[in-house]
Every structure is written in C-alpha cells, then in structure tokens.
Design a protein around this motif. Structure first.
Motif, short mmCIF file in Angstrom:
data_model
loop_
_atom_site.label_atom_id
_atom_site.label_comp_id
_atom_site.label_asym_id
_atom_site.label_seq_id
_atom_site.Cartn_x
_atom_site.Cartn_y
_atom_site.Cartn_z
N PHE A 247 0.83 -1.20 0.00
CA PHE A 247 0.00 0.00 0.00
C PHE A 247 0.87 1.25 0.00
O PHE A 247 2.00 1.25 0.50
CB PHE A 247 -0.88 0.05 1.26
CG PHE A 247 -1.79 -1.13 1.44
CD1 PHE A 247 -1.33 -2.29 2.02
CD2 PHE A 247 -3.11 -1.07 1.03
CE1 PHE A 247 -2.16 -3.39 2.20
CE2 PHE A 247 -3.96 -2.15 1.21
CZ PHE A 247 -3.48 -3.31 1.79
N TRP A 248 0.32 2.31 -0.54
CA TRP A 248 0.84 3.65 -0.33
C TRP A 248 -0.25 4.46 0.38
O TRP A 248 -1.40 4.51 -0.07
CB TRP A 248 1.20 4.33 -1.65
CG TRP A 248 2.54 3.92 -2.18
CD1 TRP A 248 2.81 2.99 -3.14
CD2 TRP A 248 3.81 4.46 -1.80
NE1 TRP A 248 4.16 2.90 -3.36
CE2 TRP A 248 4.80 3.80 -2.56
CE3 TRP A 248 4.22 5.46 -0.90
CZ2 TRP A 248 6.16 4.08 -2.45
CZ3 TRP A 248 5.56 5.74 -0.79
CH2 TRP A 248 6.53 5.06 -1.55
N TYR A 249 0.16 5.10 1.49
CA TYR A 249 -0.72 5.99 2.22
C TYR A 249 -0.14 7.39 2.15
O TYR A 249 1.08 7.60 2.16
CB TYR A 249 -0.82 5.58 3.69
CG TYR A 249 -1.72 4.40 3.96
CD1 TYR A 249 -1.21 3.10 3.93
CD2 TYR A 249 -3.07 4.57 4.28
CE1 TYR A 249 -2.03 2.01 4.20
CE2 TYR A 249 -3.90 3.48 4.55
CZ TYR A 249 -3.36 2.21 4.50
OH TYR A 249 -4.17 1.13 4.77
N LYS A 250 -1.03 8.36 2.14
CA LYS A 250 -0.68 9.77 2.15
C LYS A 250 -1.08 10.35 3.50
O LYS A 250 -2.18 10.07 3.99
CB LYS A 250 -1.42 10.48 1.02
CG LYS A 250 -1.36 11.99 1.04
CD LYS A 250 -2.26 12.56 -0.07
CE LYS A 250 -2.29 14.07 -0.05
NZ LYS A 250 -3.19 14.61 -1.11
N GLN A 251 -0.18 11.14 4.09
CA GLN A 251 -0.50 11.81 5.35
C GLN A 251 -0.26 13.30 5.19
O GLN A 251 0.87 13.78 5.29
CB GLN A 251 0.34 11.25 6.51
CG GLN A 251 -0.09 11.81 7.85
CD GLN A 251 0.69 11.23 9.02
OE1 GLN A 251 1.91 11.07 8.96
NE2 GLN A 251 -0.01 10.89 10.09
#
Lengths: 117, 114
Positions: free
Chosen positions: A35-39
């Motif tokens: 996964f890639w998550y953005k914060q």
C-alpha cells in the motif's frame, strides 16, 4: 521478519510535473499486499493505492500508479501532473499474513513530498 | 470515508497517570488495530483485536493494554503513562485481513506525557 525501506526522506516536484517515490521491502512470503498511504498536515492517513503481490499488472488510480517489481522487491509510486494538494508525507506499507499479528501493516519511514508552484 | 472516530483528539497528561484512548467505528468491521507514530519510525502496531474480547499484542505492546467489549469500540489504556509514550496514536479497522483488505485509519490522537 518483514521490513520496508523508503530511502528518500524528502522529495520535491514542480507543479504539473511527475515524481517517483521509492520503496523496497523484504519478505519471505509469496502472497502479500502493498500500500501507499498519504498523510497531509492534518495527520489523517489516506489510502492512495494498493497492489496485490499475485497480480503482475501494476495498479493505477487516476494520477497515481505503481511500478511493482516482485523479484526486486520494489514498489515505487509515480505521481503524474503533480498538484499542490499532493504535498504530504507518503508512507509505503506491507501487509502481513493474517496469522502474523492480525495482518498488521509494516510501514516505511516515510517520504516528505513538497510541490512547488 | 470509513466511519472511525477517536477520542480525545489531543491530551496532555502527567507521568504516572492512567490514560484511556477510545476508538469507535460504525463499519461493523471485525479487526481493529492501535498504532503509534513516532518520527523516523512510521507507524508501529501496539495491539490488535480480531473480535469482541479477542485481542493480542503487537510489536510495541509494553506499557499498554486494550479492551474490546463491543464490536464498535476498541480502548487503549496506558496504565501509568511515561514520557516515552508521548506520540500520535492511530486506530485502524479492517474487515478481513486474510483477504488483504485495506486498513482504514481514524484521525489520530496526539498524546503528550509531561
């Protein structure tokens, strides 16, 4: 034990340009999910894109795509036509099997992306 | 957006005091997780739950306990807070990890232990 490494603490891109964020991982499992998550500054963790390891086709979500190289254990994120709203911390994550601590996510250290107008 | 709330959103406490953080979901997902986020470490798993009254430890569980008496609520307790537990705490939910289901995160709780 699985590990995830993001070797770029910071990246910068010009608005409307393309940028690639790197991620490598180590595992002995054959089936897993990435996964890639953005914060953003709000600290909310937002899913950007996910990839099933058994699928050879790279995942794509609008301006976001991945380059998944299973043999090399590499999972990079490409952002096309970068926008100011893309500025955020990006985390690469590996999901373990469910019998390994409930399918926990193992995160990289993050890459801070800035977008220049 | 997944229906996940965390309370409180911010808390300042003193060393040695007990602290309880709450995660509430409206998605009826079976799995719930507590992570902590510290600079240079990404997010690390503290505890997780795979059903009501079913919980287990994660990789950084020392000093923390959890409870889940209802599907929708997952509580994280610091029995005696220490300065090393100053962090941002995230709750996450997942319907079924064995299908590779995505974990969705709550908004986070910033905890400062003085």
């Amino acid at each position: 034990a699985q590990t995830v490494t993001q070797s770029q603490p910071e990246m910068s891109v010009q608005e409307a340009e393309t940028v690639t964020l790197s991620c490598t991982y180590d595992t002995s499992e054959s089936d897993y999910y990435l996964f890639w998550y953005k914060q953003p500054p709000s600290r909310q963790m937002i899913l950007v894109i996910r990839q099933e390891a058994y699928k050879q086709q790279n995942a794509t979500e609008n301006r976001f795509s991945v380059n998944f190289q299973k043999a090399a254990k590499s999972f990079s994120l490409k952002i096309s036509d970068s926008q100011l709203g893309d500025a955020a911390m990006y985390f690469c994550a590996y999901r373990t099997s469910y019998y390994n601590q409930g399918g926990k996510l193992i995160f990289g250290q993050g890459t801070e992306l800035s977008v220049k107008p | 957006d997944a229906g996940i709330t965390q309370s409180p959103r911010h808390k300042v406490t003193e060393t040695g005091t007990p602290v309880t953080l709450r995660c509430h979901q409206t998605e009826n997902h079976r799995y719930m997780y507590w992570y902590r986020q510290d600079p240079g470490h990404g997010l690390r798993l503290i505890h997780y739950s795979y059903g009501v009254k079913d919980t287990d430890k994660g990789e950084v569980s020392d000093g923390y306990s959890v409870s889940r008496s209802k599907t929708e609520d997952f509580l994280l307790t610091l029995e005696s807070a220490t300065s090393s537990q100053t962090s941002v705490y995230f709750c996450a939910i997942s319907e079924s990890p064995d299908l590779g289901e995505t974990q969705y995160f709550g908004p986070g709780t910033r905890l400062l232990v003085l």
